[in-house]
Design a protein around this motif. Structure first.
Motif, short mmCIF file in Angstrom:
data_model
loop_
_atom_site.label_atom_id
_atom_site.label_comp_id
_atom_site.label_asym_id
_atom_site.label_seq_id
_atom_site.Cartn_x
_atom_site.Cartn_y
_atom_site.Cartn_z
N UNK A 330 0.69 -1.28 -0.09
CA UNK A 330 -0.22 -0.02 0.00
C UNK A 330 0.93 1.26 0.10
N UNK A 331 1.98 1.29 0.77
CA UNK A 331 2.82 2.43 0.69
C UNK A 331 3.36 2.74 -0.59
N UNK A 332 4.00 1.64 -1.29
CA UNK A 332 4.46 2.06 -2.62
C UNK A 332 3.52 2.35 -3.90
N UNK A 333 2.15 1.75 -3.74
CA UNK A 333 1.28 2.11 -4.71
C UNK A 333 0.65 3.52 -4.35
N UNK A 334 0.43 3.81 -2.99
CA UNK A 334 -0.05 5.04 -2.70
C UNK A 334 1.01 6.28 -2.74
N UNK A 335 2.12 6.13 -2.73
CA UNK A 335 2.99 6.86 -2.92
C UNK A 335 3.27 7.43 -4.42
#
Length: 370
Positions: A330-335
């Motif tokens: 989630x962190x990678x995609x949302x960033x």
């Protein structure tokens, strides 16, 4: 953000946290079950102190990521020790059956409430210290965590735990046995497996809001009042936990309770993404109430399902590994999404994934139980 000036890089710092969580979760849980929970919790406080101070002194991606990795190991020490210590201490005190279940539910909910009281004080104090000297809030927090380690050392009692006098090789054999038993139990039990997957969805979907609410609202709100918003949301989360406790959400159909909380959270996040300020702020604040249901209900249910106290901490750690995987993705995609598509778009698909993921998993769980 002040140092990195990039949503993807800022989220990348926190990816280091979740990747380290994944690697350290089961080993720390197995250590707690084999060597005792108290020592691991004291170590967690010391690691948090070190990580916070390094964070305050850093000004680069490497420094921030190193601090996050240290904080992550400390967090796994807590997740693999504190809840298991609490439940087994209650059993040692003579509680069992319905009395134990009711008391656990109250304690996990009260834990949220106590965290809110001190969290409000800490967030407002931290914002004030930040206004005077930005790294100061991290350094002061690190110093306070040293005091926390001392309190844990002298206040926590572990009378139930009997340390076994094994040789080093025997300790490793026991560690391996407990890890294998815990992984097998967590994988085969449908309730724990569903709780783990729900936690993964929750973690995946909430990373966009967790990391991006300050950049979204700072155009309308000063730094000090950003801390005020955080305090308000903690109160809302505590209200959600209390509602779940009062209306039996921790006892009757907890999976359905979690589904409803996640679906409503997702819907409100989507609404906040498409509405202008201040309506976006109002709707996002309301989303924290159903979100606050998740922690107490899931934690109470996991400890209800774990009947073997010898693998309690390790099994809880196994269940939490899915949370860490979801968070890292989630962190990678949302960033990347925030960088190239904007925060509102990121929040819209985050809320949709939360609601739809919870609905699908709970439907699958009902079919498994039929």
């Amino acid at each position: 953000m002040n140092h990195l000036h990039d949503y993807a890089l800022a989220n990348g710092v926190n990816i280091a946290f979740f990747c380290t969580l994944f690697l350290a979760e089961i080993p720390t849980g197995a250590y707690a079950d084999t060597f005792g929970r108290k020592s691991l919790y004291v170590l967690a406080s010391l690691l948090w102190s070190l990580g916070l101070i390094i964070y305050g002194l850093s000004d680069s991606f490497i420094g921030f990521a190193t601090a996050e990795a240290i904080l992550a190991i400390g967090s796994t020490c807590v997740s693999g020790a504190f809840g298991a210590w609490l439940v087994d201490s209650l059993k040692h005190a003579g509680m069992s059956g319905d009395e134990l279940e009711a008391y656990k539910a109250r304690l996990f909910t009260r834990e949220n409430s106590v965290g809110v009281v001190f969290g409000i004080f800490g967030s407002l104090t931290g914002a004030w210290i930040y206004s005077l000297y930005p790294p100061g809030c991290w350094i002061v927090s690190g110093i306070l965590m040293l005091g926390h380690a001392i309190l844990a050392k002298y206040l926590m009692q572990e009378n139930y735990f009997v340390r076994k006098s094994h040789a080093i090789r025997a300790h490793w054999v026991e560690l391996k046995r407990k890890v294998c038993a815990s992984v097998t139990f967590a994988r085969k039990d449908p309730t724990i497996r569903t709780l783990a997957l729900l936690s993964a969805i929750q973690s995946f979907a909430c990373m966009g809001t967790n990391m991006l609410w300050q950049p979204l609202f700072k155009e309308h709100v000063s730094v000090f009042w950003l801390a005020g918003l955080l305090s308000l949301w903690m109160v809302c989360g505590a209200v959600g936990g209390e509602v779940a406790l009062r209306f039996g959400g921790t006892k009757t159909e907890p999976i359905s309770t979690l589904k409803r909380s996640m679906v409503w959270t997702g819907i409100l996040v989507i609404a906040s993404a498409v509405c202008p300020f201040p309506f976006s702020l109002i709707l996002f604040t309301l989303s924290q109430i159903p979100r606050g249901v998740f922690g107490p209900v899931s934690q109470t249910t996991i400890h209800r399902m774990i009947t073997d106290s010898e693998i309690r901490a390790t099994t809880e750690s196994c269940a939490k590994m899915a949370h860490h995987i979801g968070g890292a993705i989630g962190l990678g995609l949302s960033g990347l999404s925030a960088k190239y598509a904007g925060i509102p778009v990121t929040w819209a698909w985050s809320g949709a994934s939360l609601a739809l993921g919870a609905w699908w998993l709970c439907r699958r769980y009902r079919k498994l139980r039929e």
